[in-house]
Design an enzyme around this catalytic site. Structure first.
Site, PDB file in Angstrom:
ATOM      1  N   ASP A 195      40.126  32.293  80.740  1.00  0.00           N
ATOM      2  CA  ASP A 195      41.570  32.556  80.736  1.00  0.00           C
ATOM      3  C   ASP A 195      41.945  33.325  79.476  1.00  0.00           C
ATOM      4  OD1 ASP A 195      40.986  30.220  79.168  1.00  0.00           O
ATOM      5  OD2 ASP A 195      43.104  29.658  79.209  1.00  0.00           O
TER       6      ASP A 195
ATOM      7  N   GLU B 239      41.538  27.096  78.399  1.00  0.00           N
ATOM      8  CA  GLU B 239      41.414  26.907  76.949  1.00  0.00           C
ATOM      9  C   GLU B 239      42.700  27.302  76.242  1.00  0.00           C
ATOM     10  OE1 GLU B 239      40.354  27.436  72.784  1.00  0.00           O
ATOM     11  OE2 GLU B 239      41.231  28.891  74.117  1.00  0.00           O
TER      12      GLU B 239
END
Ligand code: BES
Ligand code: ZN
Length: 463
Positions: A88, A153
């Protein structure tokens, strides 16, 4: 190793082209509308790894965004290395400040520009390409290798603990390697041996039930914006220390050795300051800049909003205001404990006439690496072989929730072998990846696998 390194040289440009394709997918985990893109991003990575033609590749769903897991267990008797990264990326705003669009990656000045190129897609591909080099030249990596690539994350890894509990056996390993940090400077191979933790809260201050005329009511009721400004301003004292009651209770003081190690690094403070554009360095009295950003706890208001923000003037007493407040933590602070203390403190210092509510957002625990473990020497050697320079130990002020979680869960050392640069613009407009770091990073990862495969043999592996 020669055939592996030759393969990496021969495919240098294609490795960049493939990374470009992945960076095109806007996997912004914080934006609900991008959830399908994050999913497509995970699928793209899984398909790419499957294309290598070996190994077990899975997409693991979570209550949020999916993770990708891959393993190549073709080295019986050899150690197992678990590699972690995240797929991400951060949001792109302010979009107008990008020289080329964030999801149309472009090569300029030996760098690849785009959102996620270094944080963390490029660093995930470093390992994917090192694996590829072994698969294509030798059939499989020389150690047992597992790859976990998380999709949350940048939003605090909120579902990671559950995912790890569900897959404890899959994630078992002898060593862990995380590639999601920067090097100390240009061409300086650097192992990160400390990360700060995080405690993030949002504070809401409410006053009147609706915005009031500031002429008719101003002076008669409390103004929430004034109140919150006063509260936030009081969170530091004149020496730059955090005033939250109990904040420093569990802070482990820096040892003389740690201070000497940090001071021994060739830190160019002027250049560092110039890279920020800020007019001066400031911080806690009695500590150097590197100590302040790596090894001391801090508190920052990351955003504040409330009251009239439109053009021109509007005379009101705003009904409400809120702020996002984050603390970076050091050993042995605990995020839940700090969030509780911060919440209690904020409620206690609220001036009369307002209601204060504090919500916790997320946290991460700090990490200090067990650098006396032999794998750190092995990693230093691998890194130096690729970059041709001695490897330094450094710390980072940022946080990676996975690191402490896996270290605690497995008791195994976690190597932080990052390939970014300190001025790479991670989280900011114009994020870039140094393409020579990408290339040498792939070689470093290959050397790391090779060195770990020969661990325990006298003197390690040479040549
Ligand atoms: N790659 C960073 C971690 C990092 C930050 C490394 C600074 C080196 C220097 C990671 O993707 C990140 O941004 N982490 C977040 C974690 C948070 C959301 C729990 C951070 O540090 O803000
Ligand atoms: Zn990040």
């Amino acid at each position: 190793m020669k055939s592996v390194l030759d393969y990496i040289d021969a495919n240098r440009d294609r490795f960049v082209d493939e990374l470009v394709e992945w960076v095109r997918i806007p996997s912004v985990s914080s934006e609900p509308a991008r959830a399908p893109d994050v999913r497509a991003n995970a699928d793209h990575l899984a398909a790419h790894l499957r294309g290598l033609g070996a190994g077990r590749i899975e997409v693991w769903p979570t209550a949020g965004h999916p993770a990708v897991f891959a393993e190549w267990l073709r080295a019986p008797g050899k150690p197992t290395l678990l590699v972690y990264g995240h797929h991400d990326v951060q949001p792109v705003d302010p979009l107008g400040e990008w020289i080329t669009p964030p999801f149309e990656p472009a090569v300029r000045e030996g760098r690849l520009w785009g959102r996620g190129v270094v944080d963390d897609k490029g660093q995930v591909y470093v390992h994917a390409k090192a694996v590829e080099a072994f698969v294509r030249t030798a059939g499989a990596p020389p150690i047992n290798l597992k790859l976990l690539v998380e999709g949350e994350e940048e939003v605090g890894s909120v579902n990671l603990d559950a995912l790890m509990r569900e897959h404890t056996a899959d994630l078992a390993a002898d060593f862990v390697c995380v590639s999601d940090t920067a090097m100390f400077g240009r061409g300086i191979p650097s192992l990160c041996v400390g990360l700060r933790g995080l405690a993030y809260v949002e504070v809401f201050v409410d006053g009147p039930a609706f915005d009031l005329h500031s002429g008719s009511f101003g002076g008669g009721v409390a103004n929430p914006v004034n109140a919150l400004a006063k509260m936030i301003a009081s969170l530091h004292d004149a020496d730059g220390r955090v005033t939250v009651t109990g904040f420093y209770d569990d802070v482990r003081p820096l040892t003389a050795t740690e201070r000497a190690e940090i001071a021994s690094l060739p830190f160019d403070e002027k250049a560092w300051l110039a890279s920020t554009g800020a007019p001066a360095t400031v911080g806690e009295k009695g500590y150097s800049t590197l100590e302040r950003i790596w090894a001391r706890p801090t508190l920052d208001c990351c955003g504040i909003g409330g009251g009239f923000q439109g053009e021109g003037a509007k005379t009101i007493i705003p009904a409400r205001v809120s702020a996002k407040v984050s603390c970076r933590l050091v050993p042995d602070q605990d995020p839940d404990d700090v969030m509780r203390k911060l919440g209690e403190h904020l409620r206690r210092i609220a001036p009369p006439g307002v209601r204060v509510r504090v919500e916790t957002l997320h946290g991460a625990r700090p990490y200090l690496a067990p650098t006396d473990h032999p794998v750190y020497e092995v990693a230093k050697r691998a890194f130096s072989k690729a970059f041709g320079k001695p490897t330094v130990f450094m710390r980072e002020g940022g946080s990676i929730p996975f690191v402490r979680t896996i270290a605690d869960a497995t008791g195994k050392p976690c190597l932080l072998m990052g390939f970014g640069q300190p001025d790479e613009n991670a989280h900011a407009p114009n994020e870039w990846l140094d393409l020579s770091n990408y290339h040498l990073g792939i070689k470093s990862a290959a050397h790391l696998y090779d060195e770990i495969a020969h661990m325990g043999e006298s003197g390690g592996k040479s040549g």
